[in-house]
Design an enzyme around this catalytic site. Structure first.
Site, short mmCIF file in Angstrom:
data_model
loop_
_atom_site.label_atom_id
_atom_site.label_comp_id
_atom_site.label_asym_id
_atom_site.label_seq_id
_atom_site.Cartn_x
_atom_site.Cartn_y
_atom_site.Cartn_z
N TYR A 171 -34.20 -16.17 -0.31
CA TYR A 171 -34.34 -15.72 1.08
C TYR A 171 -34.20 -16.90 2.05
CZ TYR A 171 -36.80 -13.72 5.15
OH TYR A 171 -37.16 -13.30 6.41
N LYS A 175 -31.34 -17.30 4.93
CA LYS A 175 -31.71 -17.40 6.35
C LYS A 175 -31.25 -18.72 6.96
CE LYS A 175 -33.66 -13.43 7.04
NZ LYS A 175 -32.93 -12.43 7.86
#
Length: 301
Positions: A171, A175
């Site tokens: 993640y 991002k």
């Protein structure tokens, strides 16, 4: 409401719940017509029994607004293209794209398998790139036809992408990639009248209410600092024509606080004017680090 988005057509991905739903409702309240995208999947990215996009469309209609549901997979070329087509065929134009869709598969790195890595990067990063690409192609064609748009793209990064987060290597990497994609898109698309910015929100969603349960809990009374609706006013402004001149920026948004995030830039430096030996390089680095600002702490550390 001010009607800051009167006449604009806005696409919001992952708009069935959480931040995306809050953004869609906020844009609609300001006069925009909304394409509500949601694949209707669970927290881990697997399909759910029904899509919530239709429920958000019903909410917008009940409030007197205009909206249409889109259930395509925006991390595929066909799904991303149909997202833009839906806006054009339904409302005749596209003004703003809010890339928001995402989910989690949290693992410590030594337990993170390739599927969990690939799937999270696909939904977050490819799921930003493909809608951006197809929307940008439309706006480029408009500009070349003598109809320069006041187009806006708002991408969704995270503090995890800026600082890192334990147990979220996939993640965090996705991002962080979204921030770099934002900077490149802002530079490449400016000539066509397209502004591109990113937000790093902190709010209560399906992704955060478990991972940060205590921090994200709603209070019994008073200001709900972690309500996703707190982030949406900034997104609406960035997605409106009123944000003219603001592009290539990353904003942190939490509760009532907005912060301009300042990323990598040169810090302390030294130049020998010739090649270093390993020992000399190490000695120089240690000296430079005494002059440098300490990095922010990784979430969970």
């Amino acid at each position: 409401m001010s009607g800051i988005c009167d006449g604009r057509v806005v696409v919001v991905t992952g708009a069935g719940r959480g931040l995306g739903r809050a953004h869609a409702l906020a844009f609609a309240a300001e006069g925009a017509r909304i394409v509500v995208n949601d694949l209707g999947v669970g927290l881990d990215g697997t399909p759910g029994p029904d899509s919530p996009a239709g429920r958000v469309v019903a909410e917008i209609h009940a409030a007197g607004g205009e909206a249409v549901a889109h259930g395509g997979d925006i991390a595929t070329p066909r799904g991303a293209a149909s997202l833009v087509t839906t806006a054009l065929e339904t409302y005749g134009r596209l003004d703003t794209l809010v890339n928001n869709a995402g989910f989690l598969r949290d693992r410590m790195l030594v337990n993170l398998d390739e599927d969990d890595w690939d799937t999270v990067l696909r939904v977050h990063l490819t799921g930003h790139f493909l809608p951006l690409k197809h929307a940008a192609a439309h706006w480029r064609a408009e500009a070349r036809a003598g109809r320069p748009p006041a187009a806006r793209i708002v991408n969704t990064s995270s503090g995890a992408g800026l600082l890192g987060s334990l147990g979220q290597g996939n993640y965090s990497a996705a991002k962080a990639g979204i921030v770099a994609l934002t900077l490149v898109a802002a530079a490449e698309l400016a000539r066509y009248g397209v502004q591109v910015n990113a937000i790093a929100p902190a709010a209560r969603t399906r992704m955060t209410e478990r991972t940060f349960a205590e921090t994200m809990a709603a209070p019994a009374s008073g200001f709900d600092a972690m309500a996703p609706e707190n982030v949406s006013p900034l997104v609406v402004w960035l997605g409106s024509a009123a944000s003219t001149g603001v592009t290539g920026r990353v904003f942190a948004a939490e509760a009532g606080r907005i912060t301009v995030m300042e990323g990598w830039r040169p810090g302390p430096t030294t130049d020998k004017g010739a090649r270093w030996s390993p020992g000399e390089a190490g000695e120089a680095v240690r000296k430079l680090l005494t002059e440098a600002e300490a990095p922010g702490a990784v979430y969970g550390a």
